[in-house]
Design a protein around this motif. Sequence first.
Motif, PDB file in Angstrom:
ATOM      1  N   GLN A  54      -5.187  -0.152 -32.939  1.00  0.00           N
ATOM      2  CA  GLN A  54      -5.785  -1.427 -32.782  1.00  0.00           C
ATOM      3  C   GLN A  54      -5.517  -2.683 -33.513  1.00  0.00           C
ATOM      4  OE1 GLN A  54     -10.172  -1.805 -32.886  1.00  0.00           O
ATOM      5  NE2 GLN A  54     -10.152  -3.129 -31.080  1.00  0.00           N
ATOM      6  N   GLU A  55      -5.838  -2.524 -34.642  1.00  0.00           N
ATOM      7  CA  GLU A  55      -5.564  -3.492 -35.469  1.00  0.00           C
ATOM      8  C   GLU A  55      -4.015  -4.039 -35.579  1.00  0.00           C
ATOM      9  OE1 GLU A  55      -7.782  -5.420 -36.832  1.00  0.00           O
ATOM     10  OE2 GLU A  55      -9.581  -3.918 -36.101  1.00  0.00           O
ATOM     11  N   LYS A  56      -3.145  -2.923 -35.577  1.00  0.00           N
ATOM     12  CA  LYS A  56      -1.776  -3.249 -35.966  1.00  0.00           C
ATOM     13  C   LYS A  56      -1.307  -4.160 -34.465  1.00  0.00           C
ATOM     14  CE  LYS A  56       1.416  -0.326 -34.331  1.00  0.00           C
ATOM     15  NZ  LYS A  56       2.369   0.797 -34.320  1.00  0.00           N
ATOM     16  N   TYR A  57      -1.676  -3.604 -33.380  1.00  0.00           N
ATOM     17  CA  TYR A  57      -1.437  -4.097 -32.142  1.00  0.00           C
ATOM     18  C   TYR A  57      -2.140  -5.513 -31.865  1.00  0.00           C
ATOM     19  CZ  TYR A  57       1.335  -0.011 -30.291  1.00  0.00           C
ATOM     20  OH  TYR A  57       2.122   0.885 -30.350  1.00  0.00           O
ATOM     21  N   ILE A  58      -3.040  -5.893 -32.275  1.00  0.00           N
ATOM     22  CA  ILE A  58      -3.628  -7.134 -32.409  1.00  0.00           C
ATOM     23  C   ILE A  58      -3.012  -8.038 -33.148  1.00  0.00           C
ATOM     24  CG2 ILE A  58      -5.655  -8.446 -33.275  1.00  0.00           C
ATOM     25  CD1 ILE A  58      -7.626  -6.277 -32.290  1.00  0.00           C
ATOM     26  N   GLN A  59      -2.169  -7.573 -34.135  1.00  0.00           N
ATOM     27  CA  GLN A  59      -1.411  -8.574 -35.246  1.00  0.00           C
ATOM     28  C   GLN A  59      -0.133  -8.700 -34.511  1.00  0.00           C
ATOM     29  OE1 GLN A  59      -1.877 -10.354 -37.779  1.00  0.00           O
ATOM     30  NE2 GLN A  59      -4.319  -9.722 -37.647  1.00  0.00           N
ATOM     31  N   GLU A  60       0.840  -7.652 -34.031  1.00  0.00           N
ATOM     32  CA  GLU A  60       1.812  -7.522 -33.485  1.00  0.00           C
ATOM     33  C   GLU A  60       1.868  -8.097 -32.078  1.00  0.00           C
ATOM     34  OE1 GLU A  60       4.843  -4.204 -31.295  1.00  0.00           O
ATOM     35  OE2 GLU A  60       3.604  -3.562 -33.085  1.00  0.00           O
ATOM     36  N   PHE A  61       0.771  -8.217 -31.368  1.00  0.00           N
ATOM     37  CA  PHE A  61       0.715  -9.019 -29.870  1.00  0.00           C
ATOM     38  C   PHE A  61       0.175 -10.348 -30.052  1.00  0.00           C
ATOM     39  CE2 PHE A  61      -0.232  -4.793 -27.844  1.00  0.00           C
ATOM     40  CZ  PHE A  61       0.935  -4.206 -28.120  1.00  0.00           C
ATOM     41  N   ASN A  62      -0.139 -10.715 -31.344  1.00  0.00           N
ATOM     42  CA  ASN A  62      -0.750 -12.012 -31.421  1.00  0.00           C
ATOM     43  C   ASN A  62      -1.860 -12.126 -30.564  1.00  0.00           C
ATOM     44  OD1 ASN A  62      -1.410 -14.385 -32.671  1.00  0.00           O
ATOM     45  ND2 ASN A  62       0.013 -15.656 -31.189  1.00  0.00           N
ATOM     46  N   SER A  63      -2.706 -11.011 -30.386  1.00  0.00           N
ATOM     47  CA  SER A  63      -3.624 -10.958 -29.598  1.00  0.00           C
ATOM     48  C   SER A  63      -5.122 -10.850 -30.143  1.00  0.00           C
ATOM     49  CB  SER A  63      -3.439  -9.565 -28.716  1.00  0.00           C
ATOM     50  OG  SER A  63      -4.487  -9.492 -27.424  1.00  0.00           O
ATOM     51  N   GLY A  75     -12.470  -0.612 -29.553  1.00  0.00           N
ATOM     52  CA  GLY A  75     -11.099   0.022 -29.740  1.00  0.00           C
ATOM     53  C   GLY A  75     -10.208  -0.478 -28.789  1.00  0.00           C
ATOM     54  N   TYR A  76     -10.308  -1.212 -27.883  1.00  0.00           N
ATOM     55  CA  TYR A  76      -9.609  -1.978 -27.021  1.00  0.00           C
ATOM     56  C   TYR A  76      -8.744  -3.058 -27.629  1.00  0.00           C
ATOM     57  CZ  TYR A  76     -11.341   1.094 -23.312  1.00  0.00           C
ATOM     58  OH  TYR A  76     -11.745   2.093 -22.570  1.00  0.00           O
ATOM     59  N   VAL A  77      -7.431  -3.439 -27.120  1.00  0.00           N
ATOM     60  CA  VAL A  77      -6.724  -4.410 -27.258  1.00  0.00           C
ATOM     61  C   VAL A  77      -6.451  -5.226 -26.262  1.00  0.00           C
ATOM     62  CG1 VAL A  77      -4.306  -5.249 -28.292  1.00  0.00           C
ATOM     63  CG2 VAL A  77      -5.609  -3.132 -29.282  1.00  0.00           C
ATOM     64  N   LEU A  78      -6.819  -6.619 -26.105  1.00  0.00           N
ATOM     65  CA  LEU A  78      -6.436  -7.369 -24.903  1.00  0.00           C
ATOM     66  C   LEU A  78      -4.737  -7.620 -24.819  1.00  0.00           C
ATOM     67  CD1 LEU A  78      -7.157  -9.490 -22.716  1.00  0.00           C
ATOM     68  CD2 LEU A  78      -7.020 -11.257 -24.737  1.00  0.00           C
ATOM     69  N   ILE A  79      -4.341  -7.252 -23.745  1.00  0.00           N
ATOM     70  CA  ILE A  79      -3.086  -7.311 -23.592  1.00  0.00           C
ATOM     71  C   ILE A  79      -2.569  -8.813 -22.923  1.00  0.00           C
ATOM     72  CG2 ILE A  79      -1.055  -6.524 -22.105  1.00  0.00           C
ATOM     73  CD1 ILE A  79      -2.243  -4.330 -24.091  1.00  0.00           C
ATOM     74  N   PRO A  80      -1.826  -9.461 -23.858  1.00  0.00           N
ATOM     75  CA  PRO A  80      -1.811 -10.783 -23.464  1.00  0.00           C
ATOM     76  C   PRO A  80      -0.630 -11.070 -22.280  1.00  0.00           C
ATOM     77  CG  PRO A  80      -0.578 -10.279 -25.556  1.00  0.00           C
ATOM     78  CD  PRO A  80      -1.225  -9.102 -25.078  1.00  0.00           C
ATOM     79  N   GLU A  81      -1.079 -12.340 -21.691  1.00  0.00           N
ATOM     80  CA  GLU A  81      -0.243 -12.670 -20.419  1.00  0.00           C
ATOM     81  C   GLU A  81       1.115 -12.510 -20.599  1.00  0.00           C
ATOM     82  OE1 GLU A  81      -1.119 -13.820 -17.299  1.00  0.00           O
ATOM     83  OE2 GLU A  81      -3.100 -13.158 -17.716  1.00  0.00           O
ATOM     84  N   ASN A  82       1.765 -12.943 -21.878  1.00  0.00           N
ATOM     85  CA  ASN A  82       3.115 -13.030 -21.952  1.00  0.00           C
ATOM     86  C   ASN A  82       3.830 -11.520 -22.123  1.00  0.00           C
ATOM     87  OD1 ASN A  82       2.340 -12.220 -24.668  1.00  0.00           O
ATOM     88  ND2 ASN A  82       3.450 -13.497 -25.634  1.00  0.00           N
ATOM     89  N   MET A  83       3.098 -10.510 -22.148  1.00  0.00           N
ATOM     90  CA  MET A  83       3.708  -9.268 -22.252  1.00  0.00           C
ATOM     91  C   MET A  83       3.470  -8.572 -20.513  1.00  0.00           C
ATOM     92  SD  MET A  83       2.079  -7.583 -25.591  1.00  0.00           S
ATOM     93  CE  MET A  83       2.669  -5.989 -25.263  1.00  0.00           C
ATOM     94  N   LEU A  84       2.799  -9.187 -19.828  1.00  0.00           N
ATOM     95  CA  LEU A  84       2.728  -8.597 -18.298  1.00  0.00           C
ATOM     96  C   LEU A  84       3.968  -8.457 -17.613  1.00  0.00           C
ATOM     97  CD1 LEU A  84      -0.990 -10.038 -17.389  1.00  0.00           C
ATOM     98  CD2 LEU A  84      -0.003  -7.862 -18.539  1.00  0.00           C
ATOM     99  N   THR A  85       4.965  -9.012 -17.958  1.00  0.00           N
ATOM    100  CA  THR A  85       6.317  -8.754 -17.089  1.00  0.00           C
ATOM    101  C   THR A  85       7.029  -7.561 -17.310  1.00  0.00           C
ATOM    102  OG1 THR A  85       7.522 -10.384 -18.782  1.00  0.00           O
ATOM    103  CG2 THR A  85       6.428 -11.270 -16.718  1.00  0.00           C
ATOM    104  N   ASP A  86       6.716  -7.174 -18.815  1.00  0.00           N
ATOM    105  CA  ASP A  86       7.568  -6.009 -19.245  1.00  0.00           C
ATOM    106  C   ASP A  86       6.937  -4.540 -18.712  1.00  0.00           C
ATOM    107  OD1 ASP A  86       8.995  -3.943 -20.559  1.00  0.00           O
ATOM    108  OD2 ASP A  86       9.134  -5.289 -22.397  1.00  0.00           O
ATOM    109  N   LEU A  87       6.839  -4.245 -17.573  1.00  0.00           N
ATOM    110  CA  LEU A  87       6.211  -3.009 -17.295  1.00  0.00           C
ATOM    111  C   LEU A  87       6.343  -1.699 -17.877  1.00  0.00           C
ATOM    112  CD1 LEU A  87       5.956  -3.601 -13.340  1.00  0.00           C
ATOM    113  CD2 LEU A  87       4.311  -4.379 -15.265  1.00  0.00           C
ATOM    114  N   ASP A  88       7.719  -1.638 -18.191  1.00  0.00           N
ATOM    115  CA  ASP A  88       7.970  -0.358 -19.197  1.00  0.00           C
ATOM    116  C   ASP A  88       7.485  -0.261 -20.401  1.00  0.00           C
ATOM    117  OD1 ASP A  88       9.823   0.669 -16.935  1.00  0.00           O
ATOM    118  OD2 ASP A  88      11.627  -0.404 -17.611  1.00  0.00           O
ATOM    119  N   ARG A  89       7.593  -1.165 -21.289  1.00  0.00           N
ATOM    120  CA  ARG A  89       6.722  -1.417 -22.308  1.00  0.00           C
ATOM    121  C   ARG A  89       5.418  -1.129 -22.475  1.00  0.00           C
ATOM    122  NH1 ARG A  89       5.747  -1.008 -27.688  1.00  0.00           N
ATOM    123  NH2 ARG A  89       4.952  -2.729 -28.623  1.00  0.00           N
TER     124      ARG A  89
END
Length: 107
Positions: A54-63, A75-89
């Motif tokens: 969680q901490e790693k992804y908050i940093q990586e996603f700037n979330s 335990g949950y990470v907010l998925i930022p708007e700018n990632m919502l177009t990459d459905l495979d990721r």
Amino acid sequence: MWEKQLEIFDAIVAKCPDFALKGKSMIYTSANGHMFGLLNKAGEIGFRYSKEVQEKYIQEFNSDYYKSYGATMKGYVLIPENMLTDLDRLADLLNESYAYVMSLEPK
């Protein structure tokens, strides 16, 4: 806005054969008795991970931490708007979240 986010969340989950969307007003994914993907009433998507991931992804996603109905979801990470177009990721990330809850004691 919410319906569009529901379509995106549904498309992500459709790429993941091991689980399905659940719920009517509160949309989520769950396995092993644990929720791991959420769509809140604001149309925000959150995925659940271990504290370290969680901490790693908050940093990586700037979330940030994911909030639902005014509460910070542990335990949950907010998925930022700018990632919502990459459905495979996002499907890969949701499958990672699924693997995490499958490693927990069943409820």
